[in-house]
Design an enzyme around this catalytic site. Structure first.
Site, PDB file in Angstrom:
ATOM      1  N   ASP A 216     -51.079   9.917  43.861  1.00 47.16           N
ATOM      2  CA  ASP A 216     -51.677  10.859  44.799  1.00 47.16           C
ATOM      3  C   ASP A 216     -53.189  10.640  44.753  1.00 47.16           C
ATOM      4  O   ASP A 216     -53.746  10.290  43.715  1.00 47.16           O
ATOM      5  CB  ASP A 216     -51.310  12.281  44.357  1.00 47.16           C
ATOM      6  CG  ASP A 216     -51.738  13.336  45.339  1.00 47.16           C
ATOM      7  OD1 ASP A 216     -52.574  13.048  46.213  1.00 47.16           O
ATOM      8  OD2 ASP A 216     -51.231  14.467  45.235  1.00 47.16           O
TER       9      ASP A 216
ATOM     10  N   ASP B 271     -41.654  14.883  45.918  1.00 43.46           N
ATOM     11  CA  ASP B 271     -42.114  15.047  44.531  1.00 43.46           C
ATOM     12  C   ASP B 271     -42.412  16.510  44.304  1.00 43.46           C
ATOM     13  O   ASP B 271     -42.710  17.256  45.239  1.00 43.46           O
ATOM     14  CB  ASP B 271     -43.383  14.225  44.269  1.00 43.46           C
ATOM     15  CG  ASP B 271     -44.635  14.979  44.725  1.00 43.46           C
ATOM     16  OD1 ASP B 271     -45.329  15.555  43.878  1.00 43.46           O
ATOM     17  OD2 ASP B 271     -44.901  15.008  45.954  1.00 43.46           O
TER      18      ASP B 271
ATOM     19  N   CYS C 167     -22.355  19.476  35.869  1.00 42.99           N
ATOM     20  CA  CYS C 167     -23.410  18.473  35.690  1.00 42.99           C
ATOM     21  C   CYS C 167     -22.961  17.380  34.724  1.00 42.99           C
ATOM     22  O   CYS C 167     -22.365  17.661  33.682  1.00 42.99           O
ATOM     23  CB  CYS C 167     -24.680  19.144  35.165  1.00 42.99           C
ATOM     24  SG  CYS C 167     -26.048  18.006  34.855  1.00 42.99           S
TER      25      CYS C 167
ATOM     26  N   CYS D 271     -25.121  15.227  33.223  1.00 44.99           N
ATOM     27  CA  CYS D 271     -26.264  14.713  32.462  1.00 44.99           C
ATOM     28  C   CYS D 271     -25.955  14.693  30.966  1.00 44.99           C
ATOM     29  O   CYS D 271     -25.049  15.384  30.491  1.00 44.99           O
ATOM     30  CB  CYS D 271     -27.514  15.543  32.743  1.00 44.99           C
ATOM     31  SG  CYS D 271     -27.646  17.082  31.782  1.00 44.99           S
TER      32      CYS D 271
ATOM     33  N   CYS E 135     -25.946  18.257  29.201  1.00 47.62           N
ATOM     34  CA  CYS E 135     -24.740  19.074  29.431  1.00 47.62           C
ATOM     35  C   CYS E 135     -23.529  18.491  28.706  1.00 47.62           C
ATOM     36  O   CYS E 135     -22.616  19.229  28.310  1.00 47.62           O
ATOM     37  CB  CYS E 135     -24.467  19.173  30.933  1.00 47.62           C
ATOM     38  SG  CYS E 135     -25.627  20.253  31.810  1.00 47.62           S
TER      39      CYS E 135
ATOM     40  N   HIS F 297     -32.337  17.650  31.805  1.00 46.20           N
ATOM     41  CA  HIS F 297     -31.287  18.221  32.658  1.00 46.20           C
ATOM     42  C   HIS F 297     -31.787  18.471  34.074  1.00 46.20           C
ATOM     43  O   HIS F 297     -31.138  18.089  35.056  1.00 46.20           O
ATOM     44  CB  HIS F 297     -30.766  19.535  32.073  1.00 46.20           C
ATOM     45  CG  HIS F 297     -29.986  20.335  33.073  1.00 46.20           C
ATOM     46  ND1 HIS F 297     -28.670  20.071  33.389  1.00 46.20           N
ATOM     47  CD2 HIS F 297     -30.370  21.379  33.883  1.00 46.20           C
ATOM     48  CE1 HIS F 297     -28.270  20.899  34.342  1.00 46.20           C
ATOM     49  NE2 HIS F 297     -29.274  21.697  34.654  1.00 46.20           N
TER      50      HIS F 297
END
Length: 370
Positions: A92, A263, A301, A303, A306, A332
């Site tokens: 940015d 983002d 989930c 991930c 989890c 997560h």
């Protein structure tokens, strides 16, 4: 030389999924980019990003130009070598951070004081390009004027004109052929100004287009018409990046309007404060009711957090002030948002995006604070 292109592979209405090609390689869209403001995503490292499947990470010019300085980053091999991250990096321009500091703005640029030590600094369109070329990201953004909302149309029009002028100067100053340059569309929540800004920015022929100055306090009902006016006027073969937007409803609704990249600090900020993104909405892991809960953060989930740890364990870590708590919940939350945009990609390819939009709105619209 234009080096960023979007190859659209499927569409559902105005939503599209495809592949962006840059000098570094390719990444899939729609895409969520974790924010690594100072050269790292808070509490994570490059290996974490690799394991999560991150494609693009954002870093911030304002912070890096002040500490450690663009010259230092360049001397240490550029941002990729400096951070140990081999995927795509986007910087940015720092405009949003600068304009949050009540700077002195004129047609040539902006003067502001460092949030670190109070020292005075000057940033122009040309200097923003030069600094980002030294930092060495794959994609850099032009310097723009980001106006807080609500405000008057006169102020928005002045900000838009300055952003357009600075964009043209940045285009002329840009030299690195291995680095894509994105223009930025401004205009607040004004549909007319957004349409004009999009058309005039597109005429400058950038590699891609950022859409700034939205999700800064206006309701979704005002944001989406302004966004609609922009995406309808940007080139179909260039990526479109909605800056600073990360809540599930805004992401899915913006994808439906043809946005490709997002983002936001939301997933990492919520994680540090004990809040998880889940298929049932936001969930606070600091609640006393979580103490004896042996279930995962989100039963749907996949991930690694989890898969391995319980809500009760994470609540314990937050209770005792263990930094691991924020780290695990950050993993997560980012994984959860990656899964959401992956679902959007699949839905577009199957022409079922309206179903996903209804599902996300039913869960998140009533209780999500924008």
């Amino acid at each position: 030389m234009t080096i960023a292109r979007l190859q659209v592979e499927a569409s559902d209405g105005r939503a599209r999924t495809g592949t962006v090609t840059t000098a570094r390689g390719t990444f899939r869209t729609p895409c969520f980019m974790p924010v690594g403001t100072r050269g790292t995503v808070r509490l994570l490292d490059a290996a974490d990003l690799d394991s999560l499947g991150a494609q693009v990470v954002l870093a911030n010019t304002y912070h890096l130009m002040l500490r450690p300085g663009a010259q230092t980053v360049e001397a240490l091999g550029g941002l990729h070598r400096f951070t140990g991250w081999g995927g795509h990096l986007l910087t940015d321009s720092g405009g949003y951070q600068v304009f949050s500091l009540n700077p002195v703005v004129d047609d040539e640029g902006v003067t502001f004081r460092s949030t670190y030590d109070g020292s005075s600094h000057r940033l122009t369109a040309e200097l923003a390009v030069a600094i980002q070329e030294r930092l060495g990201a794959d994609i850099q953004m032009v310097l723009d004027v980001c106006t807080a909302l609500p405000t008057t149309d006169d102020i928005l029009a002045t900000a838009m004109e300055r952003t357009l002028s600075w964009a043209a100067r940045a285009r002329a100053a840009h030299r690195r052929e291995d680095q894509s340059l994105f223009g930025i569309v401004q205009g607040g929540a004004s549909v007319d100004l957004r349409a004009e800004s999009a058309e005039r920015t597109a005429a400058l022929d950038f590699d891609g287009y950022g859409i700034g100055g939205l999700s800064v306090g206006e309701p979704l009902e005002e944001m989406l018409p302004a966004l609609d006016a922009v995406t309808a006027r940007l080139p179909a073969e260039r990526p479109r990046y909605l800056m600073g937007v990360g809540d599930p409803v805004s992401i899915v609704e913006s994808i439906a309007l043809g946005v490709d990249m997002f983002d936001c600090v939301l997933p990492t900020r919520l994680a540090r404060h004990g809040t998880a993104l889940t298929s049932e909405g936001r969930r606070s892991l600091k609640l006393a009711s979580m103490a004896g809960d042996d279930g995962p953060i989100d039963t749907g989930c996949g991930c690694p957090v989890c898969h391995r740890w319980s809500r009760g364990y994470l609540r314990h870590l937050f209770t005792v002030g263990e930094p691991t708590a924020g780290r695990l919940l950050t993993i997560h939350n980012i994984s959860w948002l990656f899964a959401l945009v992956e679902r959007a990609r699949l839905a577009i390819s199957k022409a079922t995006l309206p179903e996903l939009r209804r599902e996300v709105a039913a869960i998140w619209q009533p209780n999500f604070v924008r």
